[in-house]
Design a protein around this motif. Structure first.
Motif, PDB file in Angstrom:
ATOM      1  N   LYS A 149      97.376 -58.160 -79.672  1.00 20.43           N
ATOM      2  CA  LYS A 149      97.014 -58.769 -80.958  1.00 20.43           C
ATOM      3  C   LYS A 149      96.978 -60.290 -80.879  1.00 20.43           C
ATOM      4  O   LYS A 149      97.758 -60.902 -80.138  1.00 20.43           O
ATOM      5  CB  LYS A 149      98.037 -58.375 -82.038  1.00 20.43           C
ATOM      6  CG  LYS A 149      98.049 -56.912 -82.399  1.00 20.43           C
ATOM      7  CD  LYS A 149      99.041 -56.615 -83.522  1.00 20.43           C
ATOM      8  CE  LYS A 149     100.476 -56.800 -83.079  1.00 20.43           C
ATOM      9  NZ  LYS A 149     101.439 -56.443 -84.170  1.00 20.43           N
ATOM     10  N   ASP A 150      96.090 -60.859 -81.684  1.00 17.96           N
ATOM     11  CA  ASP A 150      95.993 -62.314 -81.848  1.00 17.96           C
ATOM     12  C   ASP A 150      96.092 -62.625 -83.331  1.00 17.96           C
ATOM     13  O   ASP A 150      95.598 -61.868 -84.161  1.00 17.96           O
ATOM     14  CB  ASP A 150      94.647 -62.799 -81.286  1.00 17.96           C
ATOM     15  CG  ASP A 150      94.511 -62.471 -79.803  1.00 17.96           C
ATOM     16  OD1 ASP A 150      93.448 -61.925 -79.405  1.00 17.96           O
ATOM     17  OD2 ASP A 150      95.479 -62.719 -79.059  1.00 17.96           O
ATOM     18  N   PHE A 151      96.731 -63.745 -83.648  1.00 15.03           N
ATOM     19  CA  PHE A 151      96.805 -64.167 -85.042  1.00 15.03           C
ATOM     20  C   PHE A 151      95.516 -64.895 -85.421  1.00 15.03           C
ATOM     21  O   PHE A 151      94.926 -65.602 -84.602  1.00 15.03           O
ATOM     22  CB  PHE A 151      97.985 -65.117 -85.250  1.00 15.03           C
ATOM     23  CG  PHE A 151      99.326 -64.451 -85.330  1.00 15.03           C
ATOM     24  CD1 PHE A 151     100.326 -64.753 -84.413  1.00 15.03           C
ATOM     25  CD2 PHE A 151      99.599 -63.529 -86.334  1.00 15.03           C
ATOM     26  CE1 PHE A 151     101.577 -64.138 -84.483  1.00 15.03           C
ATOM     27  CE2 PHE A 151     100.839 -62.915 -86.427  1.00 15.03           C
ATOM     28  CZ  PHE A 151     101.828 -63.226 -85.493  1.00 15.03           C
ATOM     29  N   LYS A 167      99.933 -66.376 -96.340  1.00 13.02           N
ATOM     30  CA  LYS A 167     100.031 -64.951 -96.660  1.00 13.02           C
ATOM     31  C   LYS A 167      99.306 -64.196 -95.542  1.00 13.02           C
ATOM     32  O   LYS A 167      98.105 -64.408 -95.334  1.00 13.02           O
ATOM     33  CB  LYS A 167      99.380 -64.650 -98.007  1.00 13.02           C
ATOM     34  CG  LYS A 167     100.179 -65.143 -99.202  1.00 13.02           C
ATOM     35  CD  LYS A 167      99.437 -64.945-100.500  1.00 13.02           C
ATOM     36  CE  LYS A 167      98.311 -65.997-100.625  1.00 13.02           C
ATOM     37  NZ  LYS A 167      97.489 -65.835-101.848  1.00 13.02           N
ATOM     38  N   MET A 168     100.043 -63.367 -94.810  1.00 12.62           N
ATOM     39  CA  MET A 168      99.484 -62.699 -93.635  1.00 12.62           C
ATOM     40  C   MET A 168      99.451 -61.180 -93.840  1.00 12.62           C
ATOM     41  O   MET A 168     100.491 -60.562 -94.105  1.00 12.62           O
ATOM     42  CB  MET A 168     100.317 -63.033 -92.400  1.00 12.62           C
ATOM     43  CG  MET A 168     100.383 -64.507 -92.056  1.00 12.62           C
ATOM     44  SD  MET A 168      98.820 -65.210 -91.507  1.00 12.62           S
ATOM     45  CE  MET A 168      98.724 -64.605 -89.834  1.00 12.62           C
ATOM     46  N   ARG A 169      98.261 -60.580 -93.662  1.00 12.35           N
ATOM     47  CA  ARG A 169      98.136 -59.127 -93.774  1.00 12.35           C
ATOM     48  C   ARG A 169      98.720 -58.439 -92.570  1.00 12.35           C
ATOM     49  O   ARG A 169      98.464 -58.854 -91.441  1.00 12.35           O
ATOM     50  CB  ARG A 169      96.680 -58.715 -93.909  1.00 12.35           C
ATOM     51  CG  ARG A 169      96.495 -57.201 -94.026  1.00 12.35           C
ATOM     52  CD  ARG A 169      96.268 -56.550 -92.662  1.00 12.35           C
ATOM     53  NE  ARG A 169      96.294 -55.090 -92.765  1.00 12.35           N
ATOM     54  CZ  ARG A 169      96.116 -54.285 -91.730  1.00 12.35           C
ATOM     55  NH1 ARG A 169      95.934 -54.768 -90.532  1.00 12.35           N
ATOM     56  NH2 ARG A 169      96.131 -52.973 -91.856  1.00 12.35           N
ATOM     57  N   ALA A 185     106.062 -67.368 -92.786  1.00 12.21           N
ATOM     58  CA  ALA A 185     104.889 -66.920 -93.559  1.00 12.21           C
ATOM     59  C   ALA A 185     105.279 -65.736 -94.440  1.00 12.21           C
ATOM     60  O   ALA A 185     106.428 -65.270 -94.399  1.00 12.21           O
ATOM     61  CB  ALA A 185     103.750 -66.564 -92.608  1.00 12.21           C
ATOM     62  N   ILE A 186     104.330 -65.246 -95.221  1.00  7.49           N
ATOM     63  CA  ILE A 186     104.613 -64.184 -96.199  1.00  7.49           C
ATOM     64  C   ILE A 186     103.852 -62.916 -95.799  1.00  7.49           C
ATOM     65  O   ILE A 186     102.620 -62.919 -95.771  1.00  7.49           O
ATOM     66  CB  ILE A 186     104.160 -64.646 -97.608  1.00  7.49           C
ATOM     67  CG1 ILE A 186     104.865 -65.958 -97.978  1.00  7.49           C
ATOM     68  CG2 ILE A 186     104.420 -63.556 -98.651  1.00  7.49           C
ATOM     69  CD1 ILE A 186     104.061 -66.825 -98.952  1.00  7.49           C
ATOM     70  N   PRO A 187     104.567 -61.842 -95.460  1.00  2.00           N
ATOM     71  CA  PRO A 187     103.872 -60.618 -95.039  1.00  2.00           C
ATOM     72  C   PRO A 187     103.269 -59.864 -96.228  1.00  2.00           C
ATOM     73  O   PRO A 187     103.862 -59.828 -97.310  1.00  2.00           O
ATOM     74  CB  PRO A 187     104.988 -59.790 -94.389  1.00  2.00           C
ATOM     75  CG  PRO A 187     106.247 -60.257 -95.021  1.00  2.00           C
ATOM     76  CD  PRO A 187     106.035 -61.697 -95.406  1.00  2.00           C
ATOM     77  N   GLY A 206      95.505 -64.860 -93.638  1.00  2.00           N
ATOM     78  CA  GLY A 206      95.353 -64.567 -92.207  1.00  2.00           C
ATOM     79  C   GLY A 206      95.804 -63.161 -91.882  1.00  2.00           C
ATOM     80  O   GLY A 206      96.252 -62.421 -92.768  1.00  2.00           O
ATOM     81  N   THR A 207      95.700 -62.812 -90.598  1.00  2.00           N
ATOM     82  CA  THR A 207      96.116 -61.478 -90.177  1.00  2.00           C
ATOM     83  C   THR A 207      96.340 -61.458 -88.672  1.00  2.00           C
ATOM     84  O   THR A 207      96.331 -62.514 -88.022  1.00  2.00           O
ATOM     85  CB  THR A 207      95.066 -60.416 -90.596  1.00  2.00           C
ATOM     86  OG1 THR A 207      95.578 -59.116 -90.313  1.00  2.00           O
ATOM     87  CG2 THR A 207      93.731 -60.631 -89.881  1.00  2.00           C
TER      88      THR A 207
END
Ligand code: LMR
Length: 332
Positions: A149-151, A167-169, A185-187, A206-207
Motif C-alpha cells: 500500500k501507498d498513502f 481525514k484518511m479512508r 490523522a483521522i481514520p 486521502g487514503t
C-alpha cells in the motif's frame, strides 16, 4: 393426428427434456469489490474459466466485480446466508465478522516483500487464521496477493507531520485505525465503492491502497500526491460458504479445489506486475505526483507507525503476532 400420437409425442418431448432439467449446472456466485483489470479481478475470471472447464459445464461461476452484487459491509453476511458462494475480501475486513486476528496482516511494515508475506499465508499462521472461520460457517480456500500500500492525499505527504489532521479512508480494521491515528490523522472507515466520490467531494482527504486499486478506481483523478510508502499490504482471503462447499458432489469439489489452486498461483504470479504497470499508468496520466521517500523520511514514518504493534498485542493476541514475527523475521 389422433389423441394417442399427440400424447406419445408430448411424452417423447418431455423425455428429451428431463436429462437437460436434471443437469442444470450448479451456480457459484463470486462477488468482489474491485475492478476486473486487477490481480483479484483477473484471478476470479481465471477461477471461473478453470472451474467451468474442469467440471465440464456442471458448474457455472458467475463473477460480480466492482461491488455490483454486494459491497463492503454486506458481503460477509451474504456469504453466511448463502446468497453468494465465494468471496475474496481483503484480510483487513474480517474484524466485523468477529475474527480480529486477521488484522495481524495490517501491522505496519511487518512485511518487507512478497516472500515474507507467503511465509505467513502458506505457513501455520495463515492456516490457523482459516481455522477460526469454520465456526462462522465459512471455509478459507486460499490467499491471493494484491500488493504493498501507498498513502495518497491532495497535499505532499513525506513525514508524519504532513498527515496531521487529514481525514484518511481506511478499510474496516482497528489496526488501520490506530495506524492513521499514529500519524496524527483521522481514520474514516468506508466501503471501497464509495472512496472515489468521498475524495472528490472532500468527505475524506486521502487514503491508502496498492497502485492497482488506486489506478483502476481512477483515484489519480482525485488525488494529487501518491507517496510510495509500502507501509502495509492488501492481501485477500478466498472464502466459501461451508454448507455449500461441503454439500458439493465430491468430484466437483475436487475439480474446483484444483481450479482454485491454479487460479491462486496465477493471482500471485501476476500481482506484482499488475501493480508495477498500474504505477506506470498513474505516472503517465500526469495527474498525480509520485513521491519517493528518502531513507530518512521512510525511517521517520516507520518510527511513528511501529507503536501500533504494541498497542494491538492484547487485542490480536500475542500468539498470532509471534507466529507472524517468527515467519517474517520482523523485529519490533
Ligand atoms: C479496500 O477496501 O481498499 C480494498 O480492500 C479493496 C480490495 O478488495 O482490494
Amino acid at each position: 393426428m389422433n389423441r394417442l400420437s399427440t400424447l406419445l409425442l408430448s411424452c417423447a418431448a418431455l423425455a428429451m427434456s428431463v436429462p437437460a432439467l436434471a443437469q442444470q449446472p450448479i451456480v457459484i456466485k463470486f462477488s468482489h469489490v474491485v475492478a476486473v483489470n486487477t490481480p483479484k479481478g483477473k484471478a476470479a475470471e481465471r477461477f471461473k474459466q478453470l472451474g467451468e472447464e474442469r467440471t465440464k459445464g456442471r458448474v457455472r461461476v458467475e463473477v460480480y466485480p466492482n461491488s455490483t452484487l454486494f459491497k463492503d459491509g454486506e458481503e460477509m453476511e451474504a456469504l453466511q446466508l448463502g446468497s453468494v458462494q465465494v468471496l475474496a475480501p481483503s484480510v483487513a475486513k474480517f474484524g466485523p465478522l468477529g475474527v480480529r486476528e486477521f488484522e495481524v496482516f495490517d501491522l505496519p511494515y511487518v512485511f518487507d516483500n512478497f516472500d515474507e508475506l507467503h511465509k505467513v499465508t502458506d505457513g501455520p499462521a495463515g492456516k490457523g487464521l482459516f481455522q477460526k472461520l469454520e465456526a462462522k460457517g465459512i471455509i478459507g480456500l486460499a490467499y491471493w496477493d494484491n500488493g504493498f500500500k501507498d498513502f495518497s492525499a491532495n497535499k505532499s505527504i513525506k513525514v508524519p507531520a504532513d498527515y496531521k489532521g487529514l481525514k484518511m479512508r481506511i478499510q474496516s480494521s482497528k489496526v488501520l485505525g490506530e495506524e492513521i491515528k499514529a500519524l496524527g490523522a483521522i481514520p474514516q472507515v468506508m466501503a471501497f465503492s464509495e472512496v472515489y466520490q468521498a475524495l472528490q467531494t472532500g468527505v475524506v482527504n486521502g487514503t491508502e491502497n496498492p497502485p492497482s486499486n488506486f489506478y483502476t478506481q481512477k483515484l489519480h483523478e482525485v488525488q494529487k500526491y501518491l507517496a510510495l510508502s509500502d507501509h502495509g499490504v492488501v492481501e485477500y482471503a478466498v472464502i466459501v460458504n461451508k454448507k455449500f462447499w461441503d454439500g458439493l458432489p465430491a468430484d466437483i469439489r475436487t475439480n474446483l479445489e484444483g481450479a482454485m489452486r491454479d487460479a491462486t498461483k496465477y493471482a500471485n504470479d501476476i500481482a506484482k506486475k499488475e501493480n508495477d504497470d498500474a504505477l506506470e499508468a498513474v505516472k503517465k496520466s500526469g495527474k498525480t505526483q509520485i513521491i519517493t521517500l528518502t531513507p530518512a523520511e521512510r525511517s521517520e514514518m516507520k518510527k511513528a507507525l511501529l507503536v501500533v504493534h504494541k498497542e494491538n498485542e492484547s487485542r490480536l493476541g500475542k500468539d498470532v503476532i509471534q507466529q507472524v514475527y517468527q515467519a517474517t523475521g520482523f523485529k519490533p
